[in-house]
Design a protein around this motif. Structure first.
Motif, PDB file in Angstrom:
ATOM      1  N   ASP A  12       0.835  -1.206   0.000  1.00  0.00           N
ATOM      2  CA  ASP A  12       0.000   0.000   0.000  1.00  0.00           C
ATOM      3  C   ASP A  12       0.872   1.259   0.000  1.00  0.00           C
ATOM      4  O   ASP A  12       0.596   2.219  -0.719  1.00  0.00           O
ATOM      5  CB  ASP A  12      -0.920  -0.016   1.222  1.00  0.00           C
ATOM      6  N   LEU A  13       1.941   1.234   0.784  1.00  0.00           N
ATOM      7  CA  LEU A  13       2.850   2.382   0.854  1.00  0.00           C
ATOM      8  C   LEU A  13       3.497   2.646  -0.502  1.00  0.00           C
ATOM      9  O   LEU A  13       3.556   3.802  -0.961  1.00  0.00           O
ATOM     10  CB  LEU A  13       3.923   2.113   1.906  1.00  0.00           C
ATOM     11  N   MET A  14       3.981   1.586  -1.150  1.00  0.00           N
ATOM     12  CA  MET A  14       4.630   1.755  -2.454  1.00  0.00           C
ATOM     13  C   MET A  14       3.640   2.162  -3.535  1.00  0.00           C
ATOM     14  O   MET A  14       3.955   2.969  -4.411  1.00  0.00           O
ATOM     15  CB  MET A  14       5.360   0.478  -2.832  1.00  0.00           C
ATOM     16  N   ALA A  15       2.437   1.614  -3.477  1.00  0.00           N
ATOM     17  CA  ALA A  15       1.427   1.953  -4.473  1.00  0.00           C
ATOM     18  C   ALA A  15       1.051   3.427  -4.406  1.00  0.00           C
ATOM     19  O   ALA A  15       0.665   4.029  -5.418  1.00  0.00           O
ATOM     20  CB  ALA A  15       0.190   1.080  -4.279  1.00  0.00           C
ATOM     21  N   LYS A  16       1.182   4.029  -3.235  1.00  0.00           N
ATOM     22  CA  LYS A  16       0.782   5.422  -3.040  1.00  0.00           C
ATOM     23  C   LYS A  16       1.947   6.413  -3.099  1.00  0.00           C
ATOM     24  O   LYS A  16       1.747   7.613  -2.918  1.00  0.00           O
ATOM     25  CB  LYS A  16       0.083   5.565  -1.695  1.00  0.00           C
ATOM     26  N   ILE A  21       7.571   1.696  -9.695  1.00  0.00           N
ATOM     27  CA  ILE A  21       8.053   0.563  -8.907  1.00  0.00           C
ATOM     28  C   ILE A  21       8.219  -0.633  -9.837  1.00  0.00           C
ATOM     29  O   ILE A  21       7.302  -0.987 -10.575  1.00  0.00           O
ATOM     30  CB  ILE A  21       7.055   0.176  -7.791  1.00  0.00           C
ATOM     31  N   VAL A  22       9.407  -1.260  -9.812  1.00  0.00           N
ATOM     32  CA  VAL A  22       9.616  -2.496 -10.564  1.00  0.00           C
ATOM     33  C   VAL A  22      10.021  -3.584  -9.576  1.00  0.00           C
ATOM     34  O   VAL A  22      11.064  -3.482  -8.929  1.00  0.00           O
ATOM     35  CB  VAL A  22      10.702  -2.346 -11.644  1.00  0.00           C
ATOM     36  N   ASP A  30       0.187 -10.080  -9.788  1.00  0.00           N
ATOM     37  CA  ASP A  30      -0.475  -8.849  -9.340  1.00  0.00           C
ATOM     38  C   ASP A  30       0.599  -7.846  -8.888  1.00  0.00           C
ATOM     39  O   ASP A  30       0.750  -7.571  -7.707  1.00  0.00           O
ATOM     40  CB  ASP A  30      -1.433  -9.167  -8.190  1.00  0.00           C
ATOM     41  N   PRO A  31       1.367  -7.297  -9.849  1.00  0.00           N
ATOM     42  CA  PRO A  31       2.451  -6.392  -9.463  1.00  0.00           C
ATOM     43  C   PRO A  31       1.932  -5.089  -8.864  1.00  0.00           C
ATOM     44  O   PRO A  31       0.831  -4.631  -9.193  1.00  0.00           O
ATOM     45  CB  PRO A  31       3.181  -6.144 -10.782  1.00  0.00           C
ATOM     46  N   ILE A  32       2.738  -4.512  -7.995  1.00  0.00           N
ATOM     47  CA  ILE A  32       2.400  -3.199  -7.442  1.00  0.00           C
ATOM     48  C   ILE A  32       2.312  -2.190  -8.572  1.00  0.00           C
ATOM     49  O   ILE A  32       1.400  -1.355  -8.612  1.00  0.00           O
ATOM     50  CB  ILE A  32       3.463  -2.779  -6.412  1.00  0.00           C
ATOM     51  N   ASP A  33       3.259  -2.277  -9.502  1.00  0.00           N
ATOM     52  CA  ASP A  33       3.302  -1.378 -10.655  1.00  0.00           C
ATOM     53  C   ASP A  33       3.794  -2.164 -11.872  1.00  0.00           C
ATOM     54  O   ASP A  33       3.054  -2.396 -12.816  1.00  0.00           O
ATOM     55  CB  ASP A  33       4.225  -0.198 -10.342  1.00  0.00           C
ATOM     56  N   MET A  34       5.056  -2.598 -11.830  1.00  0.00           N
ATOM     57  CA  MET A  34       5.650  -3.400 -12.897  1.00  0.00           C
ATOM     58  C   MET A  34       6.442  -4.541 -12.262  1.00  0.00           C
ATOM     59  O   MET A  34       6.856  -4.451 -11.107  1.00  0.00           O
ATOM     60  CB  MET A  34       6.576  -2.537 -13.761  1.00  0.00           C
TER      61      MET A  34
END
Length: 211
Positions: A12-16, A21-22, A30-34
């Protein structure tokens, strides 16, 4: 970010955080970003299947550290053996201790004392496998005539050690390069249509196992 096993709070912290983010080493569903990497489970299962197809039947497994990727390698091995009716928990020796060549020697000694009938050993990485090969040489155990040995990662020494080591070639350099390329593209605002990349793996069949 190495790995895909972050806590919900960390995800949640990284998503926001508002930054690209890789996640590397595994292609998360289900990657956070990539994400970019390969399936450690599939690679281990394929290596075990290779040993089975080559005629090995009592295949041990040596594992250290027991991080999430190691656990997926263990599961791939177990599922491959289960599929062929060869599963046996007594064939495994695992420890959370840090991985090393010396530890590979010690784990192999323990496994061989308990299961002298083994005809092959899969190792969680090449460091451990090197320890097994050195111990086999010290003890006069023929490889692969008496026991086959296989590793994971295809380190530089795997192809030149004697006997050369059967292992899984993993695309670690390519993972790092691709992750940086994806991050730079995201920073520059370039569209990234494929945000989850599986670079695959290769079984390197060499002298240490029946082929």
């Amino acid at each position: 970010m190495t790995g895909i096993d972050q806590t919900d709070a960390s995800r949640d912290l990284m998503a926001k955080c508002g930054r690209p983010i890789v996640q590397i080493m595994e292609p998360s569903a289900d990657p956070i970003d990539m994400a970019v990497g390969f399936s450690h489970y599939d690679a281990s299962r394929a290596l075990a299947a290779h040993l089975i197809a080559a005629g090995h039947r009592r295949i041990g497994f040596l594992a250290a550290r027991l991080d999430p990727r190691s656990l997926r390698r263990i599961q791939g091995y177990k599922d491959a053996l289960s599929q062929e009716g060869l599963a046996d928990e007594t064939l495994m020796t695992v420890t959370p201790a840090p991985s090393s060549t010396a530890l590979g020697r010690d784990l192999f000694r323990d496994l061989l004392a308990r299961r002298p009938d083994i005809d092959a050993v899969m190792c969680v990485n090449d460091d451990v496998a090197f320890g097994v090969l050195f111990e086999c040489q010290r003890a006069g155990i023929a490889v692969p005539g008496r026991i086959g040995v296989a590793g994971f990662n295809d380190l530089d020494g795997a192809a030149v050690i004697y006997p050369s080591l059967t292992t899984v070639k993993t695309p670690r350099y390519q993972i790092g390069r691709k992750a940086v390329e994806m991050a730079i593209a995201a920073i520059e605002g370039v569209d990234i249509p494929q945000r989850r990349i599986d670079l695959g793996f290769e079984i390197q069949a060499r002298e240490s196992t029946r082929n």
